[in-house]
Scaffold this motif. Structure first.
Motif, PDB file in Angstrom:
ATOM      1  N   VAL A 190      -4.736  -6.502   5.554  1.00 27.70           N
ATOM      2  CA  VAL A 190      -3.461  -6.105   4.943  1.00 27.70           C
ATOM      3  C   VAL A 190      -3.500  -4.608   4.685  1.00 27.70           C
ATOM      4  N   GLY A 191      -2.699  -3.847   5.425  1.00 20.14           N
ATOM      5  CA  GLY A 191      -2.645  -2.396   5.254  1.00 20.14           C
ATOM      6  C   GLY A 191      -2.903  -1.666   6.556  1.00 20.14           C
ATOM      7  N   GLY A 192      -2.013  -0.697   6.873  1.00 17.79           N
ATOM      8  CA  GLY A 192      -2.087  -0.010   8.163  1.00 17.79           C
ATOM      9  C   GLY A 192      -2.549   1.431   8.097  1.00 17.79           C
ATOM     10  N   GLY A 193      -3.198   1.841   6.977  1.00 16.42           N
ATOM     11  CA  GLY A 193      -3.759   3.184   6.889  1.00 16.42           C
ATOM     12  C   GLY A 193      -5.182   3.224   7.419  1.00 16.42           C
ATOM     13  N   SER A 236       3.239  -2.687   6.165  1.00 14.29           N
ATOM     14  CA  SER A 236       4.635  -2.583   5.762  1.00 14.29           C
ATOM     15  C   SER A 236       5.376  -1.504   6.536  1.00 14.29           C
ATOM     16  N   ALA A 237       4.640  -0.599   7.175  1.00 14.39           N
ATOM     17  CA  ALA A 237       5.204   0.413   8.080  1.00 14.39           C
ATOM     18  C   ALA A 237       4.601   0.168   9.465  1.00 14.39           C
ATOM     19  N   ARG A 292       1.257   4.533  10.886  1.00 12.20           N
ATOM     20  CA  ARG A 292       2.299   5.457  10.431  1.00 12.20           C
ATOM     21  C   ARG A 292       2.714   5.208   8.979  1.00 12.20           C
ATOM     22  N   GLY A 293       1.904   4.454   8.253  1.00 13.03           N
ATOM     23  CA  GLY A 293       2.201   4.184   6.858  1.00 13.03           C
ATOM     24  C   GLY A 293       1.010   4.504   5.980  1.00 13.03           C
ATOM     25  N   GLY A 294       1.225   4.393   4.681  1.00 16.57           N
ATOM     26  CA  GLY A 294       0.136   4.648   3.744  1.00 16.57           C
ATOM     27  C   GLY A 294      -0.119   6.130   3.545  1.00 16.57           C
ATOM     28  N   ASN A 295      -1.002   6.418   2.612  1.00 16.87           N
ATOM     29  CA  ASN A 295      -1.246   7.805   2.228  1.00 16.87           C
ATOM     30  C   ASN A 295      -2.083   8.601   3.218  1.00 16.87           C
ATOM     31  N   THR A 296      -2.758   7.930   4.140  1.00 18.65           N
ATOM     32  CA  THR A 296      -3.570   8.680   5.106  1.00 18.65           C
ATOM     33  C   THR A 296      -2.731   9.702   5.855  1.00 18.65           C
ATOM     34  N   ILE A 297      -1.518   9.341   6.223  1.00 19.14           N
ATOM     35  CA  ILE A 297      -0.727  10.243   7.068  1.00 19.14           C
ATOM     36  C   ILE A 297      -0.280  11.490   6.312  1.00 19.14           C
ATOM     37  N   SER A 306       7.281   8.572 -11.281  1.00 23.03           N
ATOM     38  CA  SER A 306       8.469   9.183 -10.666  1.00 23.03           C
ATOM     39  C   SER A 306       8.147  10.458  -9.906  1.00 23.03           C
ATOM     40  N   HIS A 307       7.111  11.202 -10.327  1.00 25.06           N
ATOM     41  CA  HIS A 307       6.683  12.396  -9.598  1.00 25.06           C
ATOM     42  C   HIS A 307       5.407  12.035  -8.841  1.00 25.06           C
ATOM     43  N   SER A 308       5.510  11.957  -7.530  1.00 24.30           N
ATOM     44  CA  SER A 308       4.393  11.486  -6.720  1.00 24.30           C
ATOM     45  C   SER A 308       4.433  12.119  -5.339  1.00 24.30           C
ATOM     46  N   ASN A 309       3.257  12.363  -4.771  1.00 22.94           N
ATOM     47  CA  ASN A 309       3.200  12.832  -3.388  1.00 22.94           C
ATOM     48  C   ASN A 309       2.787  11.716  -2.435  1.00 22.94           C
ATOM     49  N   ASN A 310       2.842  10.474  -2.916  1.00 23.30           N
ATOM     50  CA  ASN A 310       2.497   9.318  -2.084  1.00 23.30           C
ATOM     51  C   ASN A 310       3.672   8.892  -1.212  1.00 23.30           C
ATOM     52  N   THR A 311       3.370   8.124  -0.171  1.00 19.60           N
ATOM     53  CA  THR A 311       4.431   7.545   0.650  1.00 19.60           C
ATOM     54  C   THR A 311       5.096   6.401  -0.127  1.00 19.60           C
ATOM     55  N   ASN A 312       6.290   6.023   0.317  1.00 26.80           N
ATOM     56  CA  ASN A 312       7.097   5.066  -0.447  1.00 26.80           C
ATOM     57  C   ASN A 312       6.491   3.667  -0.554  1.00 26.80           C
ATOM     58  N   ASP A 313       5.548   3.332   0.331  1.00 26.34           N
ATOM     59  CA  ASP A 313       4.993   1.979   0.328  1.00 26.34           C
ATOM     60  C   ASP A 313       3.786   1.815  -0.586  1.00 26.34           C
ATOM     61  N   ILE A 314       3.419   2.847  -1.343  1.00 25.36           N
ATOM     62  CA  ILE A 314       2.225   2.783  -2.189  1.00 25.36           C
ATOM     63  C   ILE A 314       2.655   2.420  -3.615  1.00 25.36           C
ATOM     64  N   THR A 315       2.899   1.134  -3.841  1.00 28.08           N
ATOM     65  CA  THR A 315       3.470   0.667  -5.106  1.00 28.08           C
ATOM     66  C   THR A 315       2.551  -0.302  -5.860  1.00 28.08           C
ATOM     67  N   GLY A 316       1.250  -0.267  -5.577  1.00 23.86           N
ATOM     68  CA  GLY A 316       0.310  -1.090  -6.328  1.00 23.86           C
ATOM     69  C   GLY A 316       0.202  -2.527  -5.876  1.00 23.86           C
ATOM     70  N   ASP A 317       0.742  -2.854  -4.714  1.00 21.61           N
ATOM     71  CA  ASP A 317       0.753  -4.251  -4.257  1.00 21.61           C
ATOM     72  C   ASP A 317      -0.649  -4.847  -4.156  1.00 21.61           C
TER      73      ASP A 317
END
Length: 543
Positions: A11-14, A36-37, A41-46, A209-220
């Motif tokens: 589970v996870g594509g980074g 999820s992407a 092309r998803g997750g914080n690695t990119i 609310s202030h974050s440099n993470n990608t939108n899919d990094i929500t603690g899942d």
């Protein structure tokens, strides 16, 4: 509902997920990766700086695994797991070179030797970056994930692009797969039945609310692990990146610039870091982020941030080592050889996460975890470059361990339990999106760089109100179904962060309590969290 059977589900594509899938494929035939992407092309690695901290032997004279260990352990305020740190420092170098040799990820070299940087917290220059000139600067981590994604597909690993994992499947105490939701709009649910699962779905930076993470990094990953019976650790330690660009452009500005002579200045042009930390502009991220926060709070900021002055570095270094950044900034009207930038902290990384051993085992049979989904390596604060190295090493270890576990099960496959119930509710006073926005604002205002009892209790009350509202919120379409599950996870993880922060009555690493500003020996250890019914149970264990 469609069902899919496999040996190992990742589970996870980074980076961590990609390495886990490749590792598992060495031992079993059928590996599925759900992301999820689009995979790679998803997750914080990119959106990372594409930098790995590693000891590369003869290429790094004077350095050693022992010094790398010491820097990482002390950088984490001496509460990191020694076994996990040792695993990182021993394997980061060899696995990084294997990444280059076997998977086409190019390391930046000059005359055959790697180009090294020294970010704050590292005794030696041991950060190595990839060659990312062929990719947009803001997503230069694609230079890592795209070659790996190609390797994945040639290995006949099944990739489920745009599928969000909403629940791990557990049968008779053993992880046996997950339920994944099509996030593109159809809302279809797939039950993936697996002999072993690797959870590599990243951290929780988007809880703020202030974050440099990608939108899919929500603690899942954290929420799913808790509900599956795993423990979390060190969840109060959230790292805030000190030098997120405010002007002329929003972009993460590499901390390794300080190792070459960059300095921070306030609105008067004064260098202020020496007033906050004896290491000055070579202070670690936790100390630097707080110093910037205080300087702005005291009225010494400029446009909501402080100046980052790179003019003392020299044009030869800025172009030779940081050429991509220099050219990117010049395109946005700022020449770092003569102009000052404006920066301010932003939510960056969760130092805590799922409790694991060196092989990524979570304590739940069949469940492994890797990357930012896990805790233990970084303790109370992470050093620059250690995130990608952790993802690289833990992804390999967890994937191989999961593959061996699945191979040892033979043909047996535990059945999937009943799936989550998906229902639409057209009426409701609030949407999941609105609840998510409330959570993010609350955590940033009351539980970010500077905390105290009063602010954390405010945050706790708001989180509990959001959880109550979630039970009757409006879910009118497939998009809101996806957001519902994400916000449900966000509420649980936010509660874990705040409860751990309330119990740690000291300041250590990234966790700063205004009402307990000193570090206390009584808290040299970790809070471990498990879920009992709907309640979080916290236990403190000394280091």
């Amino acid at each position: 509902m469609e069902k899919l059977r496999c040996d190992v589900l990742v589970v996870g594509g980074g980076l961590a997920g990609l390495m886990a899938a490749i590792g598992a494929r060495k031992y079993v035939e059928k590996v599925v990766l759900a992301s999820s992407a689009p995979v790679g092309r998803g997750g914080n690695t990119i959106v990372s700086g594409a930098g790995f901290s590693a000891y590369l032997g003869a290429e790094m004279p004077g350095d050693s695994e022992q010094q790398f260990f010491q820097d990482t352990f002390c950088g984490g305020a001496q509460i990191g797991d020694p076994a996990l740190i040792q695993n990182l420092v021993e394997k980061a170098g060899p696995v990084l070179l294997q990444l280059e040799a076997a998977h086409g990820v190019k390391l930046k070299r000059r005359e055959g030797r790697v180009v090294r940087r020294r970010p704050p917290g590292h005794t030696f220059a041991r950060m190595v970056t990839t060659v990312y000139s062929d990719y947009p600067y803001k997503v230069r981590g694609l230079s890592i994930t795209q070659p790996l994604a190609r390797a994945l597909r040639t290995s006949r690993i099944i990739c489920l692009d745009h599928y969000l994992a909403i629940e791990l499947a557990v049968y008779d105490g053993q992880a046996c797969g997950a339920y994944v939701l099509d996030s593109r709009g159809s809302g279809s649910l797939i039950g993936v039945n697996a002999k072993a699962v690797v959870l590599a779905a990243g951290g929780g930076g988007r809880l703020f609310s202030h974050s440099n993470n990608t939108n899919d990094i929500t603690g899942d990953a954290y929420a799913m692990a808790l509900r599956a019976g795993a423990e979390l650790r060190d969840m109060e330690f959230v790292q805030f990146y000190p030098t997120m660009g405010v002007k002329p452009v929003k972009v993460t500005i590499s901390n390794s610039l300080f190792g070459h002579g960059a300095v921070l200045r306030n609105c008067s042009g004064e260098r202020f870091m020496d007033r906050y930390d004896p290491r000055g502009d070579m202070a670690t991220r936790d100390a630097m982020a707080r110093a910037i926060f205080w300087e702005v709070a005291r009225g010494n900021g400029v446009d909501g941030g402080v100046y980052l002055d790179c003019t003392g570095i020299g044009e030869d270094v800025l172009l030779g080592v940081y050429g991509e950044l220099t050219n990117f900034l010049r395109k946005h009207g700022c020449d770092p050889t003569r102009d000052w930038l404006i920066v301010y902290p932003s939510t960056h990384f969760f130092c805590g996460g799922v409790k694991i051993d060196a092989q990524g085992y979570t304590g739940v049979p069949g469940l492994f975890a890797a990357g930012e989904a896990t805790g233990g390596v970084h303790g109370a604060n992470r050093l620059a470059g250690n995130a990608l190295s952790e993802a690289l090493v833990s992804g390999c270890c967890a994937g191989e361990a999961a593959g061996k576990f699945a191979a040892g099960m033979g043909s047996s496959l535990p059945p999937l339990p009943a799936p989550p119930v998906l229902t639409f509710k057209e009426k409701g006073s609030v949407s999941p999106e609105e609840l998510g926005d409330t959570l993010r604002q609350t955590l940033w205002q009351d539980a970010s760089l500077v905390r105290d009892q009063q602010s954390l209790e405010r945050a706790r009350n708001t989180i509990m109100a959001c959880e109550r509202s979630l039970k009757t919120c409006r879910i009118a379409n497939e998009h809101e179904t996806k957001r519902y599950f994400q916000v449900r996870n966000m509420c649980l993880v936010a509660r874990a962060v705040v409860e751990a922060a309330l119990r740690r009555k000291e300041s250590r690493g990234t966790h700063y309590r205004r009402d307990f500003p000193q570090e206390s020996e009584a808290y040299r250890g970790s809070f471990f969290i498990r879920l009992s019914g709907q309640d979080l149970v916290l236990e403190f264990r000394k280091q």
